[in-house]
Design an enzyme around this catalytic site. Sequence first.
Site, PDB file in Angstrom:
ATOM      1  N   CYS A  83     -10.896  -8.949   1.594  1.00 14.07           N
ATOM      2  CA  CYS A  83     -10.441  -7.788   0.822  1.00 14.07           C
ATOM      3  C   CYS A  83     -11.107  -7.813  -0.546  1.00 14.07           C
ATOM      4  O   CYS A  83     -10.577  -8.417  -1.491  1.00 14.07           O
ATOM      5  CB  CYS A  83      -8.924  -7.805   0.676  1.00 14.07           C
ATOM      6  SG  CYS A  83      -8.270  -6.399  -0.267  1.00 14.07           S
ATOM      7  N   PHE A  85     -11.407  -5.589  -2.882  1.00 13.35           N
ATOM      8  CA  PHE A  85     -10.591  -4.975  -3.931  1.00 13.35           C
ATOM      9  C   PHE A  85      -9.674  -6.017  -4.549  1.00 13.35           C
ATOM     10  O   PHE A  85      -9.599  -6.166  -5.779  1.00 13.35           O
ATOM     11  CB  PHE A  85      -9.772  -3.823  -3.326  1.00 13.35           C
ATOM     12  CG  PHE A  85      -8.917  -3.081  -4.320  1.00 13.35           C
ATOM     13  CD1 PHE A  85      -9.328  -1.863  -4.818  1.00 13.35           C
ATOM     14  CD2 PHE A  85      -7.697  -3.595  -4.746  1.00 13.35           C
ATOM     15  CE1 PHE A  85      -8.542  -1.162  -5.742  1.00 13.35           C
ATOM     16  CE2 PHE A  85      -6.903  -2.911  -5.661  1.00 13.35           C
ATOM     17  CZ  PHE A  85      -7.331  -1.700  -6.155  1.00 13.35           C
ATOM     18  N   CYS A  86      -8.961  -6.774  -3.699  1.00 13.31           N
ATOM     19  CA  CYS A  86      -8.003  -7.756  -4.205  1.00 13.31           C
ATOM     20  C   CYS A  86      -8.693  -8.996  -4.770  1.00 13.31           C
ATOM     21  O   CYS A  86      -8.195  -9.611  -5.720  1.00 13.31           O
ATOM     22  CB  CYS A  86      -7.008  -8.136  -3.111  1.00 13.31           C
ATOM     23  SG  CYS A  86      -5.930  -6.756  -2.630  1.00 13.31           S
ATOM     24  N   VAL A  87      -9.836  -9.376  -4.210  1.00 14.66           N
ATOM     25  CA  VAL A  87     -10.607 -10.483  -4.782  1.00 14.66           C
ATOM     26  C   VAL A  87     -10.971 -10.156  -6.225  1.00 14.66           C
ATOM     27  O   VAL A  87     -10.791 -10.981  -7.139  1.00 14.66           O
ATOM     28  CB  VAL A  87     -11.872 -10.763  -3.943  1.00 14.66           C
ATOM     29  CG1 VAL A  87     -12.830 -11.691  -4.695  1.00 14.66           C
ATOM     30  CG2 VAL A  87     -11.500 -11.382  -2.596  1.00 14.66           C
ATOM     31  N   HIS A  90      -7.823 -10.254  -8.598  1.00  9.74           N
ATOM     32  CA  HIS A  90      -7.327 -11.577  -8.988  1.00  9.74           C
ATOM     33  C   HIS A  90      -8.327 -12.334  -9.854  1.00  9.74           C
ATOM     34  O   HIS A  90      -7.937 -13.197 -10.640  1.00  9.74           O
ATOM     35  CB  HIS A  90      -6.905 -12.366  -7.748  1.00  9.74           C
ATOM     36  CG  HIS A  90      -5.736 -11.732  -7.072  1.00  9.74           C
ATOM     37  ND1 HIS A  90      -4.499 -11.675  -7.664  1.00  9.74           N
ATOM     38  CD2 HIS A  90      -5.628 -11.072  -5.895  1.00  9.74           C
ATOM     39  CE1 HIS A  90      -3.668 -11.014  -6.876  1.00  9.74           C
ATOM     40  NE2 HIS A  90      -4.339 -10.627  -5.800  1.00  9.74           N
TER      41      HIS A  90
END
Length: 335
Positions: A83, A85-87, A90
């Site tokens: 993912c 986007f989430c990498v 974070h």
Amino acid sequence: MPTPFRYTEPLPPKSATGTVAEVYAQLALDFGIAEPSTFVVLSSAPELLAPTWALLRESLIAGAGSRTGKELVALGVSLANKCPFCVDAHTVLLHATGDHALAERLARGEAPRSEEHARVLAWGQHTRVPGAALEPYPFPREHAPAYLGTALTFHFINRIASALLTENLLPAGAQRFRAVRSLAGRTLARTVRRPARPGLALALLDHPDAGEAPAWAGGTPVGLAYAALLRAALSGAGLLDTDDQELVEAILQDWDGAHPPLSLSGFPDRRERPGARLALLAALAPYRITDEDVAAWRRPEHTDHCLVHLVAYGAFLAVDRIESSFSAQISQEAV
């Protein structure tokens, strides 16, 4: 104007009322971002939005343990689930914790210099595999509810983001530039480093039942939030007929954490069983959902609320499969 939303048209956050407005208010206060697209995309289904936020808040933000450590778990989960986007999100949030060098090493695809950080990151990645040995924990046992809750939160959010959002965290992919990542993190630093009182998100839930909370949560608010999200997400099963439900759940029961082959062999044909295909893709490879997959299932009666619920149902079946292995390991220890 392009939006980050692939298949839905959420109402503008400024028009939110009721539970949705309350969630946005807590997001602005405790997450530091007033209108994150990962939550706005759920706004057509407030009964999903509220427990998703509650689980994130009570584990990642207000739960016990290091925020850096929990961000590393979330990043590891996001890497395992492919993912981007989430990498990216974070990585920015690691900047917000003040761990700038760590954030940039990870942005370059390098391993953390600290053995402790490397172990926590690897632990997060391993949680994708149901039944993988997760002990000894790379964090104090008393922090386990928050770390386990964080992992499960992002196994769900990764799938929602990959299915329903574009890959760009910021317009035009600006998060790919180091200066932008660092600046974005610094704007969130005060909120990220401020202690949050546990339990405040539970007021957003509809009669949480302590008896439904999993044992691994140890009586913390994380367990109530998890139980509420499970109940809301699995209600999406009603969008499938009985045969499709049984097919999807049987495949998930045997899932070993692997990503499916490029051919998607074993997946239902989109023309014959589009709902089952969409739910399975949401569970196992949400980044493989196409316009054709959504169009094959969607009918005039299928609102944004329905689509979000079907994706959430598939996504949570994968989460539930992972969580069941957590619970089984804890039960074996207790014997």
